[in-house]
Write an enzyme that holds these catalytic residues in place. Structure first.
Site, mmCIF file in Angstrom:
data_model
loop_
_atom_site.group_PDB
_atom_site.id
_atom_site.type_symbol
_atom_site.label_atom_id
_atom_site.label_comp_id
_atom_site.label_asym_id
_atom_site.label_seq_id
_atom_site.Cartn_x
_atom_site.Cartn_y
_atom_site.Cartn_z
ATOM 1 N NE ARG A 35 -3.937 -0.286 0.611
ATOM 2 C CZ ARG A 35 -4.678 -0.292 -0.505
ATOM 3 N NH1 ARG A 35 -4.878 0.813 -1.201
ATOM 4 N NH2 ARG A 35 -5.227 -1.388 -0.938
ATOM 5 C CG HIS A 38 -1.303 1.608 -4.743
ATOM 6 N ND1 HIS A 38 -2.265 2.408 -4.157
ATOM 7 C CD2 HIS A 38 -1.736 1.357 -5.997
ATOM 8 C CE1 HIS A 38 -3.234 2.620 -5.025
ATOM 9 N NE2 HIS A 38 -2.945 1.993 -6.149
#
Length: 195
Positions: A35, A38
């Protein structure tokens, strides 16, 4: 409640995993790493992040049991989804030897007490102040950014022995700090995994 993942996000994670094998990482470490990567489109975070799976497991349980979440700045708080995060920066004042960010941490601690999850993505002085308090945090996501004090404050966090997510370099920021917390929010709790 299961989170509905948009097709663009699904494709983004597919491409991330095609470029970087994270399958060897423990589940929560993998979730946080992916995450964060990302959020910044920066694969270098895979080697830069520092965290412990056991700390993440305990923090995940505390978060899903309702532990308060405190952010150092509104940008971090705004990036945290599915959960309200406290930020006291608007109420804080600077003074001799005290930045607004450090004062905001003091104000928040007076309100939430021990056991909170602290998400610091902007101000190294906020992280430094947190380390002076007897906060007994569930987790400190210490990812402030900058050339002055950021790497040093994160090193101090790691040396403190507190449960933490940090990184070694000067990079960080509001988006990656919020992403690390969101990874824990989005990761299913054991009862959701079996249902």
């Amino acid at each position: 409640m299961n989170r509905v993942v948009h097709p663009i996000e699904q494709e983004s994670f597919r491409r991330l995993r095609a470029r970087l094998d994270t399958s060897h990482l423990p589940p929560l470490t993998r979730a946080v790493t992916e995450r964060v990567i990302h959020s910044a489109a920066d694969l270098d975070y895979a080697a830069d992040l520092v965290m412990d799976e056991g700390d993440l497991e305990r923090a995940h349980a505390a978060l899903h049991a309702g532990a308060p979440v405190v952010a150092d700045v509104e940008m971090v708080a705004a990036g945290i989804t599915r959960r309200a995060a406290m930020c006291r920066l608007a109420d804080a004042r600077s003074g001799p030897g005290l930045t607004r960010s450090a004062h905001a941490v003091r104000l928040a601690f007076e309100e939430v007490g021990p056991g909170a999850l602290w998400v610091i993505g902007c101000a190294p002085t906020a992280l430094e102040e947190l380390l002076t308090l007897d906060a007994s945090p569930a987790l400190v996501i210490g990812l402030p950014v900058g050339f002055v004090g950021a790497a040093e404050s994160k090193a101090a966090l790691r040396e403190s022995g507190l449960p933490a997510v940090s990184n070694v370099s000067e990079k960080g920021g509001s988006a990656v700090a919020a992403a690390a917390l969101n990874a824990l929010l989005y990761h299913p709790v054991p009862s959701e995994e079996t249902s």
